[in-house]
Design a protein around this motif. Structure first.
Motif, PDB file in Angstrom:
ATOM      1  N   CYS A   1       0.830  -1.188   0.000  1.00 52.43           N
ATOM      2  CA  CYS A   1       0.000   0.000   0.000  1.00 52.43           C
ATOM      3  C   CYS A   1       0.873   1.249   0.000  1.00 52.43           C
ATOM      4  CB  CYS A   1      -0.896  -0.004   1.242  1.00 52.43           C
ATOM      5  SG  CYS A   1      -1.941   1.444   1.395  1.00 52.43           S
TER       6      CYS A   1
ATOM      7  N   SER B   1       0.265   5.329   0.663  1.00 54.27           N
ATOM      8  CA  SER B   1      -0.763   6.211   1.206  1.00 54.27           C
ATOM      9  C   SER B   1      -0.551   7.656   0.797  1.00 54.27           C
ATOM     10  CB  SER B   1      -0.789   6.125   2.735  1.00 54.27           C
ATOM     11  OG  SER B   1      -1.297   4.882   3.165  1.00 54.27           O
TER      12      SER B   1
ATOM     13  N   ALA C   1      -5.527   5.302  -0.163  1.00 60.03           N
ATOM     14  CA  ALA C   1      -4.571   4.194  -0.073  1.00 60.03           C
ATOM     15  C   ALA C   1      -4.577   3.459  -1.400  1.00 60.03           C
ATOM     16  CB  ALA C   1      -4.957   3.251   1.068  1.00 60.03           C
TER      17      ALA C   1
ATOM     18  N   ARG D   1      -3.038   4.749   8.214  1.00 67.10           N
ATOM     19  CA  ARG D   1      -3.581   3.454   7.812  1.00 67.10           C
ATOM     20  C   ARG D   1      -3.747   2.463   8.970  1.00 67.10           C
ATOM     21  NH1 ARG D   1      -0.396  -0.982   5.039  1.00 67.10           N
ATOM     22  NH2 ARG D   1      -1.908  -2.406   4.146  1.00 67.10           N
TER      23      ARG D   1
END
Length: 609
Positions: free
Chosen positions: A201, A203, A208, A575
């Motif tokens: 991922c 961000s 995301a 996250r």
């Protein structure tokens, strides 16, 4: 994995769910009645059946138009910040005789799909193509496009597959994707720090994405030599960027006109939760677009789809979303429900400040769809002043909580007509306070207060906040704020010397902030209460003498679930705390509805967006 809820069933409300899955609500088809305004607005699903896109259509009430305009929105936090401004632009273009489509790219906003799809960039450009096709299928001949920030990059990279456009506006354009990616990832690091695991991922603040998608985004650029050139192009630039070599090269290569704007930063990247709508700039852009089209009109016949399959359970059962307008003020709401007959309970998801349905990094959309897979109906909605509810006023600046927000939350619950024992209310920050307020006034099985900072349901304290003062853009108000803030801060220092019982008494009447005040009121209303706190919110909880209040509540027999984390931010943009919050939401819903094995309920497909 399926969450089976057993305490409450919706037997008495099964017809209500069947209604969602069979008949569109007339209120959802038109916000403005003919004769009351020159324009009408409706929301619809469009695009491919397997991944429907969410769109808002604005057009003259007589449905005779001069052309069509596609609005290509920014990404992540910039999408949230500019949402109301782009809606105002769409309405002004509709007043000028256009059919305008605002929409969410696949995997973004309310559209179907995963936001961390590795092929996201391809899907975004395809979403633009679907938007153009929707307008053409409605009967629009001449088309234009307005892209803002990343929307300029995505929109122009779809041009090659489209028929020629009559007009194109590149508003604060992102010319090179690689530079944009560096900017957004650096902004995330500066704002929130690094992430524990970045392998799957990447961000941005408010988004995301899969690493593959970020790589593809970085390769995009606005290259006039490779893209289909429109008949006329306008470049809208911040004053500080207008003279740059890169901007001048873009303008020259496109043969574009230049419009310089001065209020772009508070519009796109405000320093606080208070968003700014630059009406004068919006009017200039709308006027330029209007001048590029002929004045002759033709009838259009847009399709309206208020129900769509947005996801499926592991066994293939459809998950539907239904667009509705609720209450006396036509609040836009989206109901998420599985086609399974075993649907139980309803979770109402409250937005925070100016962050409407998409929530922090699209949390509420994903949460509603996962809950529906688990047999729980979800409802998310826009209060007036956010998203697609209420009128966008000139130079709008809407406080986080005002009287209309309270009325809207109550109106929504009244319109849903779902018994209190079958409802759970969940919110972040101001949304959590609205959850508590609604539960106190209308009852609820439970509430979940995520990063709440206002612990009095009476709330008579003066809202002297720097963010709202700055949004007014007034030198005199700025000066007045200095002594007012000094008075406020002096009052806060005096509060620390108050005995706790006096502190609590002032909180109970709305002038101070004691967690016991709100929690005790929810206990009196027999509402199961869960509190989640980030480090900064836990510090505020402690400073507000929350631990003293908890001890007193425990002694009286009320034990609210209070969880705090050693990481994460207030708005849930970071996250890791977002993943934790999603897990806690599932566990809380299971606990309130008496699921025996609450640890099994987080869906196996959860990727922690």
């Amino acid at each position: 994995m399926r969450l089976i809820l057993t305490k409450y069933t919706l037997t008495s409300h099964a017809p209500r769910i069947n209604k969602f899955l069979s008949t569109p609500s007339p209120r959802s088809l038109r916000r403005t009645e003919p004769g009351t305004s020159p324009i009408s607005t409706f929301e619809t699903w469009f695009g491919p059946d397997e991944s429907p896109l969410f769109g808002s259509v604005h057009l003259p009430t007589n449905r005779r138009v001069r052309g069509g305009i596609v609005i290509c929105s920014p990404l992540a936090k910039e999408h949230v910040s500019t949402y109301r401004g782009l809606r105002q632009l769409s309405e002004k273009l509709a007043e000028a005789g256009f059919m305008v489509l605002r929409f969410d790219y696949r995997g973004q906003g309310d559209s179907a799909g995963d936001q961390n799809d590795p092929n996201a960039v391809t899907h975004w450009t395809q979403s633009v193509e679907h938007a153009v096709r929707y307008l053409r299928d409605s009967g629009v001949a001449d088309l234009g496009m307005v892209g803002l920030r990343a929307g300029t990059l995505i929109g122009t990279n779809a041009l090659a597959s489209l028929n020629s456009l009559r007009a194109l506006t590149l508003w604060d354009p992102i010319i090179v994707g690689k530079a944009y990616v560096r900017e957004q990832t650096a902004f995330y690091r500066m704002s929130l720090g690094g992430e524990a695991d970045q392998s799957n991922c990447v961000s941005f603040v408010g988004g995301a994405f899969a690493p593959e998608a970020i790589t593809a985004l970085g390769k995009l650029r606005i290259d006039p030599a490779e893209k289909g050139a429109p008949s006329a192009t306008l470049v809208v630039s911040r004053r500080e960027n207008a003279a740059s070599a890169r901007m001048q090269k873009l303008i020259d290569s496109l043969g574009a006109e230049l419009m310089v704007v001065d209020r772009q930063e508070p519009f796109v990247t405000p320093s606080s939760f208070v968003m700014s709508v630059p009406t004068s700039d919006i009017e200039r852009i709308a006027h330029w677009m209007s001048r590029q089209f002929p004045t002759t009109t033709a009838s259009v016949h847009p399709a309206i789809h208020t129900r769509a399959i947005v996801d499926r359970t592991a066994d293939g059962t459809p998950v539907y979303e239904v667009i509705e307008r609720q209450g006396p003020n036509d609040l836009l709401s989206i109901v998420t429900v599985s086609a399974s007959p075993n649907t139980t309970g309803t979770v109402v998801l409250h937005g925070t400040a100016a962050e409407h349905r998409i929530g922090p990094a699209r949390l509420w959309v994903e949460q509603a769809r996962d809950l529906a897979k688990s047999g729980v109906q979800g409802v998310r909605f826009d209060r007036r002043g956010t998203g697609d509810s209420g009128t966008v006023i000139e130079d709008e600046s809407t406080p986080a909580i005002e009287a209309s927000a309270r009325a809207d939350a109550l109106d929504l619950v009244d319109a849903l007509d779902i018994p209190a024992e079958q409802r759970i209310h969940i919110g972040v920050c101001s949304g959590s306070w609205l959850s508590a307020y609604t539960a106190d006034k209308r009852g609820a099985a439970g509430v979940m207060l995520i990063n709440n900072v206002n612990w009095s349901l009476q709330n008579h304290r003066l809202p002297i906040k720097k963010a709202q003062i700055e949004s007014l853009d007034s030198r005199w108000v700025d000066k007045a704020f200095v002594p007012l803030r000094a008075v406020r801060n002096f009052g806060r220092r005096l509060q620390s010397f108050l005995p706790y019982r006096a502190w609590l008494a002032f909180s109970n009447i709305g002038y101070l902030n004691a967690p016991e005040s709100l929690l005790a009121q929810l206990d009196k209303a027999n509402v199961h209460t869960t509190v989640l706190l980030s480090p900064e919110d836990r510090a505020w909880f402690n400073a507000s003498r929350g631990e003293i209040g908890l001890a007193r509540l425990h002694a009286s027999g009320f034990r609210p679930d209070v969880h705090d984390y050693e990481y994460g931010d207030h708005s849930l943009y970071e996250r890791e705390i977002r993943i934790a919050a999603r897990s806690e939401i599932f566990r809380t819903v299971a606990s309130i509805f008496e699921e025996p094995d609450a640890d099994r309920i987080l869906p196996a497909s959860d990727s922690g967006h």
